[in-house]
Design a protein around this motif. Sequence first.
Motif, PDB file in Angstrom:
ATOM      1  N   SER A  30      31.786  81.111  76.255  1.00  0.00           N
ATOM      2  CA  SER A  30      31.064  81.769  75.157  1.00  0.00           C
ATOM      3  C   SER A  30      29.679  81.167  74.921  1.00  0.00           C
ATOM      4  CB  SER A  30      31.888  81.698  73.862  1.00  0.00           C
ATOM      5  OG  SER A  30      32.008  80.345  73.422  1.00  0.00           O
ATOM      6  N   LEU A  31      29.367  80.040  75.562  1.00  0.00           N
ATOM      7  CA  LEU A  31      28.058  79.426  75.381  1.00  0.00           C
ATOM      8  C   LEU A  31      26.958  80.198  76.107  1.00  0.00           C
ATOM      9  CD1 LEU A  31      28.753  75.597  75.913  1.00  0.00           C
ATOM     10  CD2 LEU A  31      28.382  76.781  73.749  1.00  0.00           C
ATOM     11  N   ARG A  32      27.303  80.824  77.225  1.00  0.00           N
ATOM     12  CA  ARG A  32      26.269  81.347  78.110  1.00  0.00           C
ATOM     13  C   ARG A  32      25.471  82.503  77.518  1.00  0.00           C
ATOM     14  NH1 ARG A  32      30.496  79.919  81.718  1.00  0.00           N
ATOM     15  NH2 ARG A  32      29.841  78.298  83.198  1.00  0.00           N
ATOM     16  N   ALA A  33      26.119  83.425  76.828  1.00  0.00           N
ATOM     17  CA  ALA A  33      25.416  84.609  76.306  1.00  0.00           C
ATOM     18  C   ALA A  33      24.302  84.239  75.326  1.00  0.00           C
ATOM     19  CB  ALA A  33      26.411  85.578  75.670  1.00  0.00           C
ATOM     20  N   PRO A  34      24.579  83.433  74.281  1.00  0.00           N
ATOM     21  CA  PRO A  34      23.476  83.073  73.370  1.00  0.00           C
ATOM     22  C   PRO A  34      22.388  82.236  74.028  1.00  0.00           C
ATOM     23  CG  PRO A  34      25.497  81.882  72.794  1.00  0.00           C
ATOM     24  CD  PRO A  34      25.874  82.931  73.779  1.00  0.00           C
ATOM     25  N   LEU A  35      22.766  81.431  75.023  1.00  0.00           N
ATOM     26  CA  LEU A  35      21.755  80.637  75.728  1.00  0.00           C
ATOM     27  C   LEU A  35      20.855  81.527  76.568  1.00  0.00           C
ATOM     28  CD1 LEU A  35      23.841  77.543  76.916  1.00  0.00           C
ATOM     29  CD2 LEU A  35      22.219  77.667  75.018  1.00  0.00           C
ATOM     30  N   GLN A  36      21.453  82.517  77.239  1.00  0.00           N
ATOM     31  CA  GLN A  36      20.649  83.418  78.044  1.00  0.00           C
ATOM     32  C   GLN A  36      19.708  84.245  77.171  1.00  0.00           C
ATOM     33  OE1 GLN A  36      20.298  86.894  78.916  1.00  0.00           O
ATOM     34  NE2 GLN A  36      18.895  86.182  80.512  1.00  0.00           N
ATOM     35  N   GLN A  37      20.190  84.634  75.999  1.00  0.00           N
ATOM     36  CA  GLN A  37      19.358  85.398  75.074  1.00  0.00           C
ATOM     37  C   GLN A  37      18.196  84.551  74.552  1.00  0.00           C
ATOM     38  OE1 GLN A  37      21.465  86.823  71.619  1.00  0.00           O
ATOM     39  NE2 GLN A  37      19.863  88.276  71.065  1.00  0.00           N
ATOM     40  N   PHE A  38      18.460  83.286  74.273  1.00  0.00           N
ATOM     41  CA  PHE A  38      17.446  82.419  73.683  1.00  0.00           C
ATOM     42  C   PHE A  38      16.436  81.931  74.721  1.00  0.00           C
ATOM     43  CE2 PHE A  38      15.864  78.392  71.876  1.00  0.00           C
ATOM     44  CZ  PHE A  38      15.480  78.831  70.612  1.00  0.00           C
ATOM     45  N   PHE A  39      16.938  81.536  75.896  1.00  0.00           N
ATOM     46  CA  PHE A  39      16.066  80.992  76.942  1.00  0.00           C
ATOM     47  C   PHE A  39      15.847  81.993  78.082  1.00  0.00           C
ATOM     48  CE2 PHE A  39      18.247  77.141  75.233  1.00  0.00           C
ATOM     49  CZ  PHE A  39      17.128  76.450  74.771  1.00  0.00           C
ATOM     50  N   GLY A  40      16.150  83.253  77.856  1.00  0.00           N
ATOM     51  CA  GLY A  40      16.205  84.247  78.920  1.00  0.00           C
ATOM     52  C   GLY A  40      14.961  84.389  79.753  1.00  0.00           C
ATOM     53  N   ASP A  41      13.794  84.155  79.162  1.00  0.00           N
ATOM     54  CA  ASP A  41      12.567  84.295  79.943  1.00  0.00           C
ATOM     55  C   ASP A  41      12.364  83.122  80.904  1.00  0.00           C
ATOM     56  OD1 ASP A  41      12.208  82.582  77.768  1.00  0.00           O
ATOM     57  OD2 ASP A  41      10.036  82.886  77.754  1.00  0.00           O
ATOM     58  N   LYS A  42      13.151  82.069  80.746  1.00  0.00           N
ATOM     59  CA  LYS A  42      13.004  80.882  81.602  1.00  0.00           C
ATOM     60  C   LYS A  42      14.227  80.610  82.476  1.00  0.00           C
ATOM     61  CE  LYS A  42       8.981  79.744  79.797  1.00  0.00           C
ATOM     62  NZ  LYS A  42       7.734  79.811  80.588  1.00  0.00           N
ATOM     63  N   ILE A  43      15.406  81.036  82.004  1.00  0.00           N
ATOM     64  CA  ILE A  43      16.646  80.719  82.719  1.00  0.00           C
ATOM     65  C   ILE A  43      17.436  82.003  82.948  1.00  0.00           C
ATOM     66  CG2 ILE A  43      18.799  79.430  82.671  1.00  0.00           C
ATOM     67  CD1 ILE A  43      17.562  77.389  80.958  1.00  0.00           C
ATOM     68  N   SER A  44      17.832  82.238  84.186  1.00  0.00           N
ATOM     69  CA  SER A  44      18.563  83.452  84.530  1.00  0.00           C
ATOM     70  C   SER A  44      20.071  83.276  84.297  1.00  0.00           C
ATOM     71  CB  SER A  44      18.317  83.803  85.994  1.00  0.00           C
ATOM     72  OG  SER A  44      18.891  82.817  86.847  1.00  0.00           O
ATOM     73  N   VAL A  45      20.771  84.395  84.327  1.00  0.00           N
ATOM     74  CA  VAL A  45      22.220  84.371  84.173  1.00  0.00           C
ATOM     75  C   VAL A  45      22.860  83.580  85.312  1.00  0.00           C
ATOM     76  CG1 VAL A  45      24.302  85.793  84.136  1.00  0.00           C
ATOM     77  CG2 VAL A  45      22.253  86.565  82.930  1.00  0.00           C
ATOM     78  N   SER A  46      22.342  83.737  86.518  1.00  0.00           N
ATOM     79  CA  SER A  46      22.916  83.038  87.673  1.00  0.00           C
ATOM     80  C   SER A  46      22.767  81.528  87.557  1.00  0.00           C
ATOM     81  CB  SER A  46      22.262  83.534  88.965  1.00  0.00           C
ATOM     82  OG  SER A  46      20.862  83.291  88.954  1.00  0.00           O
ATOM     83  N   ILE A  47      21.665  81.071  86.995  1.00  0.00           N
ATOM     84  CA  ILE A  47      21.472  79.631  86.810  1.00  0.00           C
ATOM     85  C   ILE A  47      22.477  79.101  85.793  1.00  0.00           C
ATOM     86  CG2 ILE A  47      19.914  77.887  85.841  1.00  0.00           C
ATOM     87  CD1 ILE A  47      17.619  79.311  87.165  1.00  0.00           C
ATOM     88  N   LEU A  48      22.666  79.813  84.700  1.00  0.00           N
ATOM     89  CA  LEU A  48      23.636  79.380  83.689  1.00  0.00           C
ATOM     90  C   LEU A  48      25.059  79.385  84.253  1.00  0.00           C
ATOM     91  CD1 LEU A  48      22.295  81.183  80.495  1.00  0.00           C
ATOM     92  CD2 LEU A  48      22.241  78.733  80.979  1.00  0.00           C
ATOM     93  N   LYS A  49      25.329  80.303  85.169  1.00  0.00           N
ATOM     94  CA  LYS A  49      26.659  80.359  85.787  1.00  0.00           C
ATOM     95  C   LYS A  49      26.916  79.119  86.629  1.00  0.00           C
ATOM     96  CE  LYS A  49      29.532  83.183  88.853  1.00  0.00           C
ATOM     97  NZ  LYS A  49      29.597  84.420  89.681  1.00  0.00           N
ATOM     98  N   GLN A  50      25.886  78.616  87.309  1.00  0.00           N
ATOM     99  CA  GLN A  50      26.046  77.456  88.180  1.00  0.00           C
ATOM    100  C   GLN A  50      25.901  76.126  87.444  1.00  0.00           C
ATOM    101  OE1 GLN A  50      27.010  77.513  91.266  1.00  0.00           O
ATOM    102  NE2 GLN A  50      26.888  79.722  91.603  1.00  0.00           N
TER     103      GLN A  50
END
Length: 217
Positions: A30-50
């Motif tokens: 559940s951490l990944r969605a809000p992080l991607q929304q907040f840092f989305g212009d700098k960090i991609s979904v694939s990076i957060l997955k890894q």
Amino acid sequence: MPTVVNLAPGVPVRVAAVGRVICPVSEIPSLRAPLQQFFGDKISVSILKQADELTLFSLAALRSAIIQYGITKEQQAGWGVAANPCLPGRNRMKDSLEKYHAQGAWSVSPHYIPHCLLHSLSGLLSQALGINGPNMGIGGVPGTQEDVCLGMASWIAGGDVTGGWMVWANWRDDISTGPNAIGEAFVVGVESANERSSPGETGWKAISRLIPEAATP
């Protein structure tokens, strides 16, 4: 919360922000969605997955501190990142070794490697923040919390940065797997200060007193 503390003797800093996240292992997805929304212009979904779990905890604590204290990109322009992930990559290494022994080399993704090193956390946080100051992984083992303060103090005293984020992340009770595993991260944003701090504790002893009593992702 004191506004000025000594990172090292003769190196006073103004505390700009603090943040802390405590996260049971079951809540990591559940951490990944809000992080991607907040840092989305700098960090991609694939990076957060890894990303390693300790990195996700740290990003969540960083997000909390930025929102709560209103830290701006301009304020962080001359900052650096000093991070202490305690034994990073343990779960990813364990899973990869099990897959390797059971299914062979082709079952293991090489993408986990750059996310599980000592400097991976500080590098990804710098990327997420879009800052160009120095970043460094420090310590990486239990009992090295003080080294983060000394590293940041040396940067500030040497004029390399105007301030920075100090980050500590670990698994409670040294348990990183199973239903009872709980991870946590603590971040402190500091800026160079001209005024003197109150005499007394310095470094990690002074900084650790700023840790919030409770926080959630």
